[in-house]
Enzyme design. Structure first.
Site, PDB file in Angstrom:
ATOM      1  N   ASP A   1      52.446  74.931  35.761  1.00 39.48           N
ATOM      2  CA  ASP A   1      51.048  75.366  35.842  1.00 39.48           C
ATOM      3  C   ASP A   1      50.401  74.879  37.136  1.00 39.48           C
ATOM      4  O   ASP A   1      49.700  75.634  37.818  1.00 39.48           O
ATOM      5  CB  ASP A   1      50.253  74.822  34.651  1.00 39.48           C
ATOM      6  CG  ASP A   1      50.364  75.694  33.409  1.00 39.48           C
ATOM      7  OD1 ASP A   1      50.801  76.848  33.528  1.00 39.48           O
ATOM      8  OD2 ASP A   1      50.021  75.207  32.318  1.00 39.48           O
ATOM      9  N   VAL A   2      50.605  73.609  37.461  1.00 43.65           N
ATOM     10  CA  VAL A   2      49.992  73.043  38.664  1.00 43.65           C
ATOM     11  C   VAL A   2      50.520  73.744  39.921  1.00 43.65           C
ATOM     12  O   VAL A   2      49.746  74.110  40.813  1.00 43.65           O
ATOM     13  CB  VAL A   2      50.248  71.522  38.725  1.00 43.65           C
ATOM     14  CG1 VAL A   2      49.844  70.955  40.081  1.00 43.65           C
ATOM     15  CG2 VAL A   2      49.478  70.807  37.606  1.00 43.65           C
TER      16      VAL A   2
END
Length: 427
Positions: free
Chosen positions: A187-188
């Site tokens: 996600d990051v």
């Protein structure tokens, strides 16, 4: 209708306005970076509910008065934004969002593929309103392909994208199984790539006047960021396996047990290895033909690592850190997160911050790592309370002859949560 200056004049992205229709982590991470650099980020949330992560606690963040400001998870990805609550299921809510999109430079969303088309908020619909819009869609598997309609979450993508296959203890050792990374790294990374895509598209827009659609896929990002491990497979046809804390192509580059804990020894070249051997009192290892070069050390790791472990276990962590740093050999402790934020270098670099609420209360937060000499990241503001900016933003950006904000608020199409949180309660 009057236009007031956007946030953070003089910041790198001052003058940029972003309509943020994302939630959870990948999208909010991207828009938080844009907010850090001075963009005005308008976070759209569901009235009365908000971003799912507002309830992903405990732990929660408290202000100086001991009042609950909501889940720490939400605060990790939503600083310096403005919260506007709009019910997009209602036709009037859709009209509000379309009007807001027409006043923005960037729209970013992470709904399922095609999920916003029924509301008239997909790229084609917004492009018809504002042809130069930069519109970024974040999904698990992208807008096309056989998996496009599947839901995708970080844990699932870490598995499907190969990251877990190279993370964890090696087969045949205690605790051997594929392991996810301890943060939602896919996600990051997707948030970071989304920012790169957005800034690239804005550069093109500024040069040509053309907007475009950015199709960000968590799976694409995970496969792309397998980096050397992906190339190791493509070069050999053999899938890399799990090596625990060891490195597939560099030796010694792993954790070692000292007498009182573990340290990381990260020897990146032959000169560093020779200096390590000298500092460790075993200079002959560096001249042994098996170990003199990195390829040799990789081939003979099963012989070398036990020898090095025997050396490392004879001294304390602090002794090794002092000795090897003096010899210019990369070494460091495995810190708990508590130790990370107590570290003098981390403190010096300003990575713990104290973002303020509109009431002037200071919370705690993590700082931006972006350090630009002329246009640094802006002073952080606390993640907003749900709907706290609805009235202020909409009255500034929407035409009062077209939108009756009081009526929209009365019927629940929009909301404005301005009440201060109560002690022990939720925002």
């Amino acid at each position: 209708m009057t236009e007031t200056p956007k946030t953070a004049p003089g910041a790198a992205l001052s003058g940029l306005r972003v309509l943020d229709m994302t939630r959870i982590l990948a999208g909010p991470w991207a828009t938080q970076i844009l907010a850090d650099m001075g963009a005005e980020v308008i976070k759209i949330e569901r009235p009365g509910v908000g971003d799912d992560t507002r309830s992903w606690g405990p732990p929660n963040v408290t202000d100086q008065q001991g009042r609950d400001r909501g889940a720490a998870y939400f605060h990790s990805a939503n600083r310096s934004k403005k919260s506007v609550t709009v019910d997009m299921v209602r036709p009037e809510g859709q009209r509000v969002l379309k009007a807001l999109a027409g006043r923005c430079d960037v729209v970013i969303e992470n709904f399922k593929v095609g999920g916003l088309a029924k509301y008239g908020l997909d790229y084609a619909s917004i492009e018809a309103i504002k042809p130069d819009i930069v519109y970024c869609s974040i999904t698990g598997f992208g807008q096309t392909g056989p998996y496009a309609n599947r839901a995708g979450y970080d844990f699932l993508i870490q598995a499907m994208g190969g990251l877990m296959s190279v993370t964890g203890q090696a087969d045949g050792t205690p605790g051997a199984e594929p392991i996810k990374v301890g943060v939602a790294l896919t996600d990051v990374l997707t948030g970071l790539y989304a920012v790169i895509g957005i800034l690239s598209a804005l550069r093109h827009r500024d040069a040509t006047g053309e907007g475009q659609h950015i199709d960000m896929s968590l799976l694409d990002v995970q496969v792309a960021t397998l980096a050397n491990q992906a190339m190791n497979f493509l070069a050999t046809g053999t899938s890399p396996g799990r090596l625990g804390n060891a490195h597939p192509s560099i030796v010694p580059y792993q954790a070692f047990a000292a007498s009182d804990g573990h340290v990381i020894l990260a020897v990146g070249n032959d000169g560093q290895f020779a200096r390590f051997c000298e500092a460790a009192g075993a200079p002959g290892l560096a001249t042994d033909e098996r170990f003199a070069t990195n390829p040799g050390r990789v081939r003979h790791r099963d012989v070398l690592i036990p020898i090095l472990q025997g050396l490392m276990s004879g001294r304390s962590m602090d002794d090794w850190i002092t000795t090897l740093n003096a010899a210019n050999v990369p070494v460091g402790p495995i810190n708990s997160i508590e130790r990370v934020f107590a570290d003098p270098h981390v403190r010096f670099r300003g990575l713990q911050t104290y973002p303020t609420t509109p009431d002037g209360d200071a919370l705690v937060g993590v700082g931006s790592p972006l350090k630009l000499s002329r246009t640094p990241a802006v002073a952080p503001l606390a993640a907003p309370d749900l709907g706290a900016d609805t009235g202020a933003v909409l009255s500034r950006l929407l035409d009062p002859s077209t939108f009756d904000l009081e009526a929209l608020m009365a019927d629940g199409t929009i909301g404005d949560t301005r009440a201060k949180p109560k002690a022990g309660g939720t925002p």
